[in-house]
Motif scaffolding. Structure first.
Motif, PDB file in Angstrom:
ATOM      1  N   ILE A  18       0.882  -1.176   0.000  1.00 38.19           N
ATOM      2  CA  ILE A  18       0.000   0.000   0.000  1.00 38.19           C
ATOM      3  C   ILE A  18       0.918   1.223   0.000  1.00 38.19           C
ATOM      4  O   ILE A  18       1.621   1.468   0.992  1.00 38.19           O
ATOM      5  CB  ILE A  18      -0.924   0.001   1.220  1.00 38.19           C
ATOM      6  CG1 ILE A  18      -1.710  -1.314   1.298  1.00 38.19           C
ATOM      7  CG2 ILE A  18      -1.875   1.190   1.187  1.00 38.19           C
ATOM      8  CD1 ILE A  18      -2.533  -1.454   2.560  1.00 38.19           C
ATOM      9  N   PRO A  19       0.983   1.974  -1.082  1.00 37.91           N
ATOM     10  CA  PRO A  19       1.943   3.092  -1.167  1.00 37.91           C
ATOM     11  C   PRO A  19       1.790   4.071  -0.006  1.00 37.91           C
ATOM     12  O   PRO A  19       0.672   4.418   0.400  1.00 37.91           O
ATOM     13  CB  PRO A  19       1.600   3.738  -2.515  1.00 37.91           C
ATOM     14  CG  PRO A  19       0.946   2.663  -3.318  1.00 37.91           C
ATOM     15  CD  PRO A  19       0.193   1.831  -2.329  1.00 37.91           C
ATOM     16  N   GLU A  20       2.930   4.481   0.555  1.00 37.27           N
ATOM     17  CA  GLU A  20       3.011   5.441   1.655  1.00 37.27           C
ATOM     18  C   GLU A  20       2.339   4.942   2.933  1.00 37.27           C
ATOM     19  O   GLU A  20       2.038   5.728   3.832  1.00 37.27           O
ATOM     20  CB  GLU A  20       2.388   6.788   1.245  1.00 37.27           C
ATOM     21  CG  GLU A  20       2.999   7.409   0.007  1.00 37.27           C
ATOM     22  CD  GLU A  20       4.497   7.679   0.140  1.00 37.27           C
ATOM     23  OE1 GLU A  20       4.949   7.938   1.284  1.00 37.27           O
ATOM     24  OE2 GLU A  20       5.209   7.640  -0.871  1.00 37.27           O
ATOM     25  N   ASN A  56       6.068   2.266  -4.080  1.00 40.78           N
ATOM     26  CA  ASN A  56       4.965   1.861  -4.961  1.00 40.78           C
ATOM     27  C   ASN A  56       5.497   0.954  -6.069  1.00 40.78           C
ATOM     28  O   ASN A  56       6.332   1.362  -6.879  1.00 40.78           O
ATOM     29  CB  ASN A  56       4.304   3.112  -5.564  1.00 40.78           C
ATOM     30  CG  ASN A  56       3.120   2.762  -6.437  1.00 40.78           C
ATOM     31  OD1 ASN A  56       2.623   1.635  -6.396  1.00 40.78           O
ATOM     32  ND2 ASN A  56       2.667   3.728  -7.216  1.00 40.78           N
ATOM     33  N   ASP A  57       5.018  -0.304  -6.085  1.00 45.36           N
ATOM     34  CA  ASP A  57       5.411  -1.225  -7.145  1.00 45.36           C
ATOM     35  C   ASP A  57       4.383  -1.281  -8.278  1.00 45.36           C
ATOM     36  O   ASP A  57       4.565  -2.040  -9.239  1.00 45.36           O
ATOM     37  CB  ASP A  57       5.624  -2.637  -6.580  1.00 45.36           C
ATOM     38  CG  ASP A  57       4.360  -3.198  -5.953  1.00 45.36           C
ATOM     39  OD1 ASP A  57       3.389  -2.436  -5.784  1.00 45.36           O
ATOM     40  OD2 ASP A  57       4.361  -4.397  -5.623  1.00 45.36           O
ATOM     41  N   GLY A  58       3.299  -0.512  -8.170  1.00 48.02           N
ATOM     42  CA  GLY A  58       2.318  -0.432  -9.251  1.00 48.02           C
ATOM     43  C   GLY A  58       1.294  -1.549  -9.251  1.00 48.02           C
ATOM     44  O   GLY A  58       0.370  -1.517 -10.078  1.00 48.02           O
ATOM     45  N   ILE A  61      -2.336  -0.195  -7.734  1.00 47.66           N
ATOM     46  CA  ILE A  61      -2.927   0.855  -8.580  1.00 47.66           C
ATOM     47  C   ILE A  61      -3.342   0.282  -9.931  1.00 47.66           C
ATOM     48  O   ILE A  61      -4.423   0.574 -10.446  1.00 47.66           O
ATOM     49  CB  ILE A  61      -1.926   2.014  -8.742  1.00 47.66           C
ATOM     50  CG1 ILE A  61      -1.682   2.687  -7.386  1.00 47.66           C
ATOM     51  CG2 ILE A  61      -2.420   3.030  -9.770  1.00 47.66           C
ATOM     52  CD1 ILE A  61      -0.616   3.742  -7.390  1.00 47.66           C
ATOM     53  N   LYS A  72      -4.982   5.212 -14.530  1.00 45.27           N
ATOM     54  CA  LYS A  72      -4.090   4.983 -13.398  1.00 45.27           C
ATOM     55  C   LYS A  72      -4.027   6.197 -12.476  1.00 45.27           C
ATOM     56  O   LYS A  72      -3.800   6.056 -11.268  1.00 45.27           O
ATOM     57  CB  LYS A  72      -2.698   4.618 -13.904  1.00 45.27           C
ATOM     58  CG  LYS A  72      -2.641   3.265 -14.591  1.00 45.27           C
ATOM     59  CD  LYS A  72      -1.213   2.905 -14.957  1.00 45.27           C
ATOM     60  CE  LYS A  72      -1.168   1.515 -15.602  1.00 45.27           C
ATOM     61  NZ  LYS A  72       0.202   1.118 -15.980  1.00 45.27           N
ATOM     62  N   GLN A  76      -4.714   5.943  -8.584  1.00 44.37           N
ATOM     63  CA  GLN A  76      -3.747   6.423  -7.601  1.00 44.37           C
ATOM     64  C   GLN A  76      -4.401   7.402  -6.630  1.00 44.37           C
ATOM     65  O   GLN A  76      -4.087   7.414  -5.431  1.00 44.37           O
ATOM     66  CB  GLN A  76      -2.568   7.086  -8.319  1.00 44.37           C
ATOM     67  CG  GLN A  76      -1.422   7.476  -7.393  1.00 44.37           C
ATOM     68  CD  GLN A  76      -0.206   7.966  -8.153  1.00 44.37           C
ATOM     69  OE1 GLN A  76      -0.239   8.061  -9.384  1.00 44.37           O
ATOM     70  NE2 GLN A  76       0.843   8.286  -7.440  1.00 44.37           N
ATOM     71  N   VAL A  79      -6.262   5.390  -4.008  1.00 42.70           N
ATOM     72  CA  VAL A  79      -5.349   4.801  -3.022  1.00 42.70           C
ATOM     73  C   VAL A  79      -4.852   5.860  -2.059  1.00 42.70           C
ATOM     74  O   VAL A  79      -4.752   5.638  -0.840  1.00 42.70           O
ATOM     75  CB  VAL A  79      -4.186   4.101  -3.741  1.00 42.70           C
ATOM     76  CG1 VAL A  79      -3.165   3.607  -2.725  1.00 42.70           C
ATOM     77  CG2 VAL A  79      -4.692   2.931  -4.561  1.00 42.70           C
ATOM     78  N   THR A  80      -4.537   7.044  -2.550  1.00 43.66           N
ATOM     79  CA  THR A  80      -4.060   8.134  -1.682  1.00 43.66           C
ATOM     80  C   THR A  80      -5.136   8.534  -0.676  1.00 43.66           C
ATOM     81  O   THR A  80      -4.850   8.756   0.513  1.00 43.66           O
ATOM     82  CB  THR A  80      -3.661   9.339  -2.548  1.00 43.66           C
ATOM     83  OG1 THR A  80      -2.663   8.933  -3.496  1.00 43.66           O
ATOM     84  CG2 THR A  80      -3.100  10.448  -1.682  1.00 43.66           C
TER      85      THR A  80
END
Length: 384
Positions: A18-20, A56-58, A61, A72, A76, A79-80
């Motif tokens: 999960i980015p960030e 973030n490995d993509g 997303i 995308k 994104q 997700v943010t």
């Protein structure tokens, strides 16, 4: 919506970032027995959390964009928003629950902790297997026990037969064998006699013999009114039909032709053996020299990339263990792709699996859409 996609990705991947926020990592748990509940649990997956995996490995997303048919950038943004809501809830309530996955909390040192909540079995190999409960054997089942005791008593009775019955049975078997031996010996000695035929013991042959002897008397008799011809009358009749001189001339004319035919046959056979060209007779048979051919072994394909190669790889997944990555790589190679496994770099703990590699990133991105048809929208390009 983001939580639902995270759960679906945990079925197929060993790590979902999960980015960030952090990364959820799955590990295999073998089947276990609960001695208190007397239950058997099938193999499953347990989920752990690592807050340092924020790159973030993509994967998340790309999955959201593909499943919801959005861009995308929009995925994104979703997700943010999800990450900001999670952090706000943690600061306000010191607790954030990821539905059907687990609960996040801050410890006294203000570090994020994760508690896994057991729910659905995330292991595909155990899909649909329930937890089995063993029922204890009850003593209050007299019908079953009586049946078992009766069967055991019958077995013991068969094993402990009286000595008289066993001797009687052995005597009957020995008597049968002796009678068969005596019968065979009698037949053998009868066959040794020259004036005795064993076929006379067959009752069917006796009936046939009596029938034949009763009917053979009339076969040699002539019909009434028949007068046999003597030998002298037969010779005179042949001499009147064909004179002797004509017969002798015919035999003399046929004899030279037969001799000539025999002579030609012999000459032709000898000629086929004698008249052979001298070139063929003097020709020497040369032995062929067989030159051994060296076997050229094909070069073994490269399956694992252990160091940076400067090439661009199309990545289809990341795995926390070598075994899972090797299984995914072998499956892709079986499907006809030049798949390789990339060992983790300095800032990564995942073993990545590729389906193709190129000299530059532009070449890899040019054919990326072609591989998305087979592996989905979650694949991406890695410069390694």
């Amino acid at each position: 919506m983001v939580a639902k996609h995270i759960k679906s990705l945990l079925y197929d991947h060993d790590c979902v970032i999960i980015p960030e926020f952090g990364g959820l990592i799955t590990r295999y748990v073998s089947a276990k027995i609960n001695p208190v509940k007397h239950s058997f649990a099938p193999p499953s997956k347990k989920i752990a959390f690592n807050e340092k995996l924020v790159l973030n490995d993509g994967l998340l997303i790309s999955t959201i964009a593909y499943q919801n048919n959005i861009s995308k950038e929009e995925a994104q943004q979703l997700v943010t928003s999800f990450v900001q809501q999670a952090k706000t809830t943690l600061h306000a309530e010191n607790r954030f629950e990821l539905q059907e996955i687990g609960v996040f909390r801050y410890n006294p040192e203000h570090k994020l902790e994760f508690e896994y909540v057991e729910g659905e079995n995330l292991l595909d190999a155990s899909f649909g297997l329930p937890e089995l409960v063993a029922r204890p054997v009850r003593v209050e089942e007299p019908a079953v026990l009586r049946t078992l005791i009766k069967e055991r008593q019958q077995e013991h009775a068969k094993e402990k037969q009286p000595l008289r019955k066993r001797l009687k049975r052995a005597y009957n078997v020995a008597a049968g064998l002796a009678l068969a031996g005596l019968t065979g010996s009698a037949l053998y000695f009868l066959s040794l006699q020259a004036d005795y035929n064993l076929s006379s013991l067959n009752p069917i042959m006796l009936v046939n013999a009596s029938y034949t002897s009763s009917n053979t008397g009339d076969i040699t008799r002539y019909a009434s009114g028949y007068v046999p011809v003597t030998g002298e009358e037969r010779v005179a009749t042949y001499a009147a039909i064909l004179p002797q001189e004509a017969t002798a001339v015919v035999l003399e004319q046929q004899q030279p032709a037969l001799e000539e035919q025999t002579f030609l046959t012999a000459d032709s056979a000898s000629a086929s053996l004698v008249f052979m060209p001298e070139e063929q007779q003097n020709e020497e048979v040369k032995e062929e020299v067989v030159v051994p051919v060296k076997e050229v072994k094909p070069a073994e394909p490269v399956l694992t990339i252990n160091e940076k190669s400067g090439r661009s790889y199309i990545i289809i997944g990341g795995y926390s263990t070598t075994e899972n990555a090797a299984v995914r790589r072998d499956a892709a190679r079986t499907a006809g792709h030049d798949s390789k496994m990339l060992t983790p770099g300095p800032n990564s703990k995942l073993y990545r699996v590729s389906v193709a590699d190129f000299a530059t990133a532009d070449e890899a991105k040019a054919v990326l859409n072609n591989y998305k048809k087979s592996f989905g929208e979650t694949i991406w390009v890695l410069n390694y």
